[in-house]
Design a protein around this motif. Structure first.
Motif, PDB file in Angstrom:
ATOM      1  N   PHE B  29       0.811  -1.218   0.000  1.00 38.36           N
ATOM      2  CA  PHE B  29       0.000   0.000   0.000  1.00 38.36           C
ATOM      3  C   PHE B  29       0.843   1.266   0.000  1.00 38.36           C
ATOM      4  O   PHE B  29       0.318   2.365  -0.047  1.00 38.36           O
ATOM      5  CB  PHE B  29      -0.917   0.013   1.225  1.00 38.36           C
ATOM      6  CG  PHE B  29      -1.828  -1.176   1.268  1.00 38.36           C
ATOM      7  CD1 PHE B  29      -2.976  -1.195   0.481  1.00 38.36           C
ATOM      8  CD2 PHE B  29      -1.539  -2.282   2.045  1.00 38.36           C
ATOM      9  CE1 PHE B  29      -3.816  -2.281   0.491  1.00 38.36           C
ATOM     10  CE2 PHE B  29      -2.383  -3.381   2.067  1.00 38.36           C
ATOM     11  CZ  PHE B  29      -3.522  -3.384   1.279  1.00 38.36           C
ATOM     12  N   VAL B  30       2.141   1.125   0.091  1.00 43.53           N
ATOM     13  CA  VAL B  30       2.979   2.317   0.205  1.00 43.53           C
ATOM     14  C   VAL B  30       3.148   2.999  -1.143  1.00 43.53           C
ATOM     15  O   VAL B  30       3.316   4.200  -1.234  1.00 43.53           O
ATOM     16  CB  VAL B  30       4.368   1.960   0.777  1.00 43.53           C
ATOM     17  CG1 VAL B  30       5.145   3.218   1.059  1.00 43.53           C
ATOM     18  CG2 VAL B  30       4.222   1.139   2.013  1.00 43.53           C
ATOM     19  N   GLY B  31       3.099   2.238  -2.206  1.00 48.30           N
ATOM     20  CA  GLY B  31       3.303   2.821  -3.517  1.00 48.30           C
ATOM     21  C   GLY B  31       4.292   1.991  -4.300  1.00 48.30           C
ATOM     22  O   GLY B  31       4.742   0.943  -3.850  1.00 48.30           O
ATOM     23  N   ARG B  35       8.499   3.985  -9.388  1.00 52.73           N
ATOM     24  CA  ARG B  35       8.160   5.381  -9.684  1.00 52.73           C
ATOM     25  C   ARG B  35       9.131   6.345  -9.041  1.00 52.73           C
ATOM     26  O   ARG B  35       9.266   7.481  -9.479  1.00 52.73           O
ATOM     27  CB  ARG B  35       6.747   5.694  -9.196  1.00 52.73           C
ATOM     28  CG  ARG B  35       5.674   5.000  -9.982  1.00 52.73           C
ATOM     29  CD  ARG B  35       5.543   5.615 -11.353  1.00 52.73           C
ATOM     30  NE  ARG B  35       4.512   4.945 -12.126  1.00 52.73           N
ATOM     31  CZ  ARG B  35       4.218   5.254 -13.381  1.00 52.73           C
ATOM     32  NH1 ARG B  35       4.895   6.201 -14.000  1.00 52.73           N
ATOM     33  NH2 ARG B  35       3.283   4.614 -14.013  1.00 52.73           N
ATOM     34  N   GLN B  36       9.747   5.917  -7.962  1.00 54.86           N
ATOM     35  CA  GLN B  36      10.676   6.796  -7.273  1.00 54.86           C
ATOM     36  C   GLN B  36      12.066   6.727  -7.888  1.00 54.86           C
ATOM     37  O   GLN B  36      12.922   7.516  -7.569  1.00 54.86           O
ATOM     38  CB  GLN B  36      10.755   6.403  -5.796  1.00 54.86           C
ATOM     39  CG  GLN B  36       9.516   6.774  -5.028  1.00 54.86           C
ATOM     40  CD  GLN B  36       9.310   8.272  -5.003  1.00 54.86           C
ATOM     41  OE1 GLN B  36      10.157   9.015  -4.532  1.00 54.86           O
ATOM     42  NE2 GLN B  36       8.200   8.731  -5.546  1.00 54.86           N
ATOM     43  N   TYR B  80      17.134   0.719  -2.313  1.00 50.56           N
ATOM     44  CA  TYR B  80      16.790   1.174  -3.663  1.00 50.56           C
ATOM     45  C   TYR B  80      17.305   2.585  -3.907  1.00 50.56           C
ATOM     46  O   TYR B  80      17.747   2.924  -4.983  1.00 50.56           O
ATOM     47  CB  TYR B  80      15.265   1.212  -3.851  1.00 50.56           C
ATOM     48  CG  TYR B  80      14.575  -0.122  -3.797  1.00 50.56           C
ATOM     49  CD1 TYR B  80      15.279  -1.308  -3.984  1.00 50.56           C
ATOM     50  CD2 TYR B  80      13.206  -0.193  -3.576  1.00 50.56           C
ATOM     51  CE1 TYR B  80      14.630  -2.521  -3.931  1.00 50.56           C
ATOM     52  CE2 TYR B  80      12.548  -1.406  -3.524  1.00 50.56           C
ATOM     53  CZ  TYR B  80      13.265  -2.575  -3.697  1.00 50.56           C
ATOM     54  OH  TYR B  80      12.610  -3.768  -3.641  1.00 50.56           O
ATOM     55  N   GLN B 281      12.593   8.781   5.384  1.00 53.86           N
ATOM     56  CA  GLN B 281      12.943   8.922   3.963  1.00 53.86           C
ATOM     57  C   GLN B 281      12.565   7.677   3.195  1.00 53.86           C
ATOM     58  O   GLN B 281      12.053   7.755   2.089  1.00 53.86           O
ATOM     59  CB  GLN B 281      14.452   9.087   3.819  1.00 53.86           C
ATOM     60  CG  GLN B 281      14.939  10.475   3.924  1.00 53.86           C
ATOM     61  CD  GLN B 281      16.447  10.501   3.775  1.00 53.86           C
ATOM     62  OE1 GLN B 281      17.108   9.468   3.754  1.00 53.86           O
ATOM     63  NE2 GLN B 281      16.989  11.685   3.672  1.00 53.86           N
ATOM     64  N   GLN B 284       9.043   7.649   2.210  1.00 53.49           N
ATOM     65  CA  GLN B 284       8.760   8.553   1.100  1.00 53.49           C
ATOM     66  C   GLN B 284       9.265   7.990  -0.220  1.00 53.49           C
ATOM     67  O   GLN B 284       8.688   8.224  -1.273  1.00 53.49           O
ATOM     68  CB  GLN B 284       9.402   9.924   1.350  1.00 53.49           C
ATOM     69  CG  GLN B 284       8.613  10.748   2.337  1.00 53.49           C
ATOM     70  CD  GLN B 284       9.458  11.825   2.992  1.00 53.49           C
ATOM     71  OE1 GLN B 284      10.646  11.965   2.692  1.00 53.49           O
ATOM     72  NE2 GLN B 284       8.863  12.569   3.877  1.00 53.49           N
ATOM     73  N   VAL B 286       9.683   4.775  -0.877  1.00 57.47           N
ATOM     74  CA  VAL B 286       9.260   3.383  -1.038  1.00 57.47           C
ATOM     75  C   VAL B 286      10.493   2.471  -1.093  1.00 57.47           C
ATOM     76  O   VAL B 286      10.614   1.614  -1.960  1.00 57.47           O
ATOM     77  CB  VAL B 286       8.385   3.184  -2.287  1.00 57.47           C
ATOM     78  CG1 VAL B 286       7.555   1.917  -2.142  1.00 57.47           C
ATOM     79  CG2 VAL B 286       7.465   4.352  -2.520  1.00 57.47           C
TER      80      VAL B 286
END
Lengths: 531, 331
Positions: B29-31, B35-36, B80, B281, B284, B286
């Motif tokens: 559910f975090v994302g 995309r990051q 990551y 961090q 934010q 992911v």
């Protein structure tokens, strides 16, 4: 008594020492500045994030760069020419040395391009057009592309050159990546050709830069050292500037701009940014999601225009953005594509808006929904709230859903596209219109990736045609005319509702002069202590 | 005793496993981490390729299994975002958080216990009442606000103390640990964040000690101690205070865990380069490997601290020692 004396004298000694140290430091021009995130990894090919790439530009250099007016300028390439539509010849600058003393030449370019093109590199897309590289001589190199690629130099303004010998000696030929569990040497050490070199690094705390004595170009700065200090919290960063602990910082939150302006020792620099903020609508589904009409009202151009004309962009500029936005008439900033500046918005006119809705068969309006990020763009959530209340006035009742950007992409992006309306911002890659046309305006084509960010899924054959033409058109005039035609179609058909360009705001202490750039690249070489 | 400790450690492994599993389930559910990592204009093919090589297309149980089997071997993967081993990242930030949390707990004990004793003994005194009223502010003011207020007062207006960071640090223990206790700027930097973090604990310790003191002072053995003619000081500190310490030690122990775990806000306000900020961090960005490792580690801290607290009981409370000798460890 003795103890008190000892304490007193040692305190005094400390004070004297600290004061003295401060004075010694004052004689050196040490620029301390701050932005949001830590330099986690300094591999110039290991990230696509804007902030680290901008900081690397002080240490590493591209072949072709952008000056502060966003115009292409030669950097490590002295000149380039198009030999034939698929062959670009770059003449390299001679007499350039890396920080370790090695000479820069064609081998380094080929090595760097290959490193960027490595299968684990996130920047790989930027060089994937290269079919072959031919080393003509030590300082001449030819790039053969698969197809004509007119914006090749624009794509390379953040592709930095590394030293082949250094990378090979230190086993750093593959960019840092988390997938292969590779912790590249270049992720923690640097060796570029830029005007500054990194001399000390404590990632979460500070990164220290010192001028490179053998830099090839003239520089205007008078700095002895630059210290980058990451401060994530906006409030803390502002406080650090106000208290004089740092000399410069960005971004400045909108609500603190006045504070820095009215404060005696600080000021702000403001410039329009390159990103354009817009709203999109689902123009594909037969029945729009979260909408109560039983059909998809956004398929009707009149409804799209009604929404457009219901938005009072001046009020948004005035009340939400504190005057710090530039209303936009199309999907690209005039800074990047000057003809865009001639376009005009559909005027704000709630009466016309209601009339259009009635004409389209929704005289009483309808209910729909809008998805917005709440931590991505400047005042994104508040802008959406304003739009929601403006649409309510013409009878369109909008349910607003805001979310964290990492979740937002999962909702708005392909293949989920769970929205009726959504907010988005776009800075074109390569700073060229082609990226806007191809990603945002083309109809979705899975194979080529065209229309990938056209989340509303509208399709216009002429726009697709123009995209194919622009792709390989090398005559600037014809190309610009084609691009303009596409923007005009988007405007006439109201495929998007452009809102505004945000502004870049930097906070600076008095006594420091810096050159602000629309791309938020802080180049230390332009900074000066003026007192 | 040994059986007791090893039993507790086995339990702790189970707890950590469950924490890791729950955390992993939540990450959906975090994302999307991809995309990051990429720019908005990266192609779909690029996104798909990254998903594939990062193993994000595998089912959550498969990903979890891969993670756990690495973690058991001490390999928590590579961040990551930072593109460095998670273990190293956490080890680098551990000293900053421990020094801040340690100093805060120390402050809260050194200030909180005497104040608690004082307010407990002189509960009708004016000063004691004033302190009690002030402590209400302490328990109710949000950490975030307090931090900003302190920065505003002491950094911006007065210019006495730094508003962010850890100052100069010195590497000790062969470079394994960095400390801010050995430099002037390091000590100066510690003042505001440790006060911010300690205020809540201090007031809580104070109120707790006060309540316990009030309770104990009414007990029969205190009356008898007085009747025996013992000095006030002896009665208060030898007999009364010592008997109030049991619950206080429990609470302080648990608080140490939560101070470490929830220093996040303080670290974020003061740009303190600790683990809390790393975790914030990582949410934010992911950064799943960092998030998992952090949560597992915090679970581990809580388990260990609870264990130590229990052991501390043994030394304070003779009844427990007697129980242990009879092999009745879980009493």
């Amino acid at each position: 008594m003795k103890l008190y004396q000892t304490i007193a004298s040692s305190t005094l000694a400390t004070v004297v020492a600290v004061t003295f140290a401060a004075q010694v430091q004052a004689q050196e021009n040490v620029l301390r500045w701050s932005s949001q995130s830590a330099l986690a990894n300094i591999d110039p090919h290991g990230t696509t994030t804007a902030l680290p790439l901008s900081i690397f530009s002080n240490v590493y250099e591209p072949l072709v760069g952008l000056n502060s007016d966003m115009e292409l300028v030669p950097v490590l390439a002295e000149s380039w020419e198009v030999v034939n539509p698929t062959t670009w010849r770059f003449k390299l600058r001679e007499g350039v040395t890396f920080h370790n003393g090695n000479t820069f030449n064609a081998d380094d370019v080929i090595f760097s391009m290959e490193r960027v093109g490595n299968r684990y590199s996130f920047l790989r897309d930027r060089v994937s057009m290269i079919e072959e590289m031919v080393r003509v001589d030590d300082y001449t190199i030819e790039f053969i592309t698969r197809e004509p690629y007119p914006i090749l130099p624009q794509m390379w303004t953040s592709i930095y050159m590394m030293d082949k010998e250094w990378a090979e000696e230190n086993d750093a030929t593959v960019p840092s990546n988390s997938v292969e569990n590779i912790e590249s040497y270049a992720g923690q050490h640097s060796n570029g050709t830029g005007p500054f070199r990194i001399t000390e690094r404590v990632p979460e705390t500070r990164t220290v830069f010192e001028p490179f004595a053998d830099y090839w170009d003239e520089v205007e700065h008078n700095l002895d050292r630059v210290v980058y200090i990451p401060i994530t919290q906006d409030g803390t960063r502002v406080a650090a500037l106000l208290s004089g602990e740092i000399d410069m910082m960005y971004p400045v939150p909108i609500q603190d701009i006045e504070r820095l302006q009215s404060n005696a020792g600080t000021d702000v620099l403001i410039q329009p940014e390159l990103r354009t903020i817009m709203l999109g609508m689902d123009q594909n589904r037969d029945v729009a999601l979260h909408t109560n009409t039983g059909d998809n009202p956004f398929k009707d151009r009149r409804v799209r225009q009604a929404v457009y004309q219901a938005i009072n962009i001046d009020a948004i500029q005035d009340r939400i953005m504190n005057g710090l936005s530039e209303p936009a008439a199309t999907l690209i900033s005039p800074l990047l594509f000057p003809p865009a500046g001639e376009m005009e918005r559909h005027p704000f006119d709630p009466e016309a808006s209601r009339a259009l809705l009635a004409e389209a068969g929704y005289p009483d309006g309808f209910q729909t929904a809008l998805v917005c990020p709440n931590n991505r763009y400047v005042n994104d959530e508040r802008t959406c709230q304003a739009v929601t209340s403006m649409l309510a006035r013409v009878g369109i009742e909008v349910e607003l859903r805001t979310m964290n950007v990492t979740q937002y992409w999962g909702v708005v992006g392909r293949p989920v596209q769970d929205f009726a309306m959504y907010m988005m911002g776009w800075t074109p890659g390569g700073l060229d219109s082609y990226s806007v046309l191809f990603n945002l305006m083309g109809s979705w084509d899975e194979e080529s990736g065209r229309g990938r960010i056209n989340n509303g899924d509208f399709a216009n054959d002429r726009i697709d045609e123009i995209i194919a033409l622009v792709e390989s058109e090398t005559d600037t005039e014809i190309r610009d005319a084609l691009i303009m035609e596409a923007y005009q179609i988007v405007h006439d058909e109201v495929y998007y509702l452009p809102l505004h360009q945000q502004t870049v705001v930097w906070g600076v202490r008095d006594g420091i002069a810096v050159t602000q750039r629309a791309d938020d690249y802080f180049q230390f070489r332009t900074a000066r202590f003026t007192d | 005793m040994i059986r007791y400790v090893s039993g507790r450690l086995t339990q702790s492994l189970l707890v950590m496993f469950i924490v890791a599993a729950v955390a992993f389930a939540l990450f959906g559910f975090v994302g999307d981490p991809i995309r990051q990592m990429i720019t908005e204009d990266a192609s779909q093919a690029e996104i798909d390729r990254l998903r594939e090589i990062m193993g994000l297309n595998d089912s959550v149980p498969v990903q979890f299994w891969r993670y756990i089997s690495g973690a058991v071997q001490g390999d928590f993967g590579v961040s990551y975002h930072h593109k460095r081993p998670v273990g190293t990242l956490i080890a680098e930030r551990l000293p900053a958080t421990f020094e801040l949390a340690g100093l805060s707990v120390l402050l809260s004990v050194v200030i909180g216990i005497p104040l608690g004793v004082y307010t407990g003994l002189h509960r009708h005194g004016r000063l004691a009442r004033g302190l009690m009223a002030a402590s209400l502010v302490g328990v109710s003011i949000p950490t975030f606000l307090l931090g900003i207020l302190l920065i505003y007062l002491f950094s911006v207006i007065l210019g006495w103390l730094p508003s962010f960071g850890r100052g100069e640090t010195v590497a000790v223990l062969g470079g394994f640990w960095t400390t801010g206790f050995l430099t002037t700027s390091g000590l100066r930097s510690l003042i505001l964040p440790s006060i911010t973090l300690a205020l809540f604990q201090t007031t809580m310790v104070m109120r707790l000690v006060r309540a316990e003191m009030l309770d104990v002072m009414r007990a029969d053995y205190i009356k008898f101690a007085r009747a025996r003619g013992l000095g006030t000081r002896t009665v208060h500190f030898r007999h009364a205070l010592k008997n109030t310490l049991m619950p206080v030690v429990t609470v302080i122990g648990l608080q140490l865990g939560s101070v470490i775990a929830f220093a996040i806000i303080t670290e974020s306000v003061f740009q303190w380069p600790g683990m809390g900020r790393l975790f914030l961090q990582s949410i934010q960005q992911v950064d799943i490997p960092v998030m998992s490792a952090y949560l597992i580690m915090i679970a581990f801290f809580f388990v260990v601290i609870n264990l130590i607290t229990d052991l501390a009981y043994y030394s304070i409370d003779p009844r427990l020692r007697a129980g242990a000798l009879k092999g009745n460890a879980h009493a």
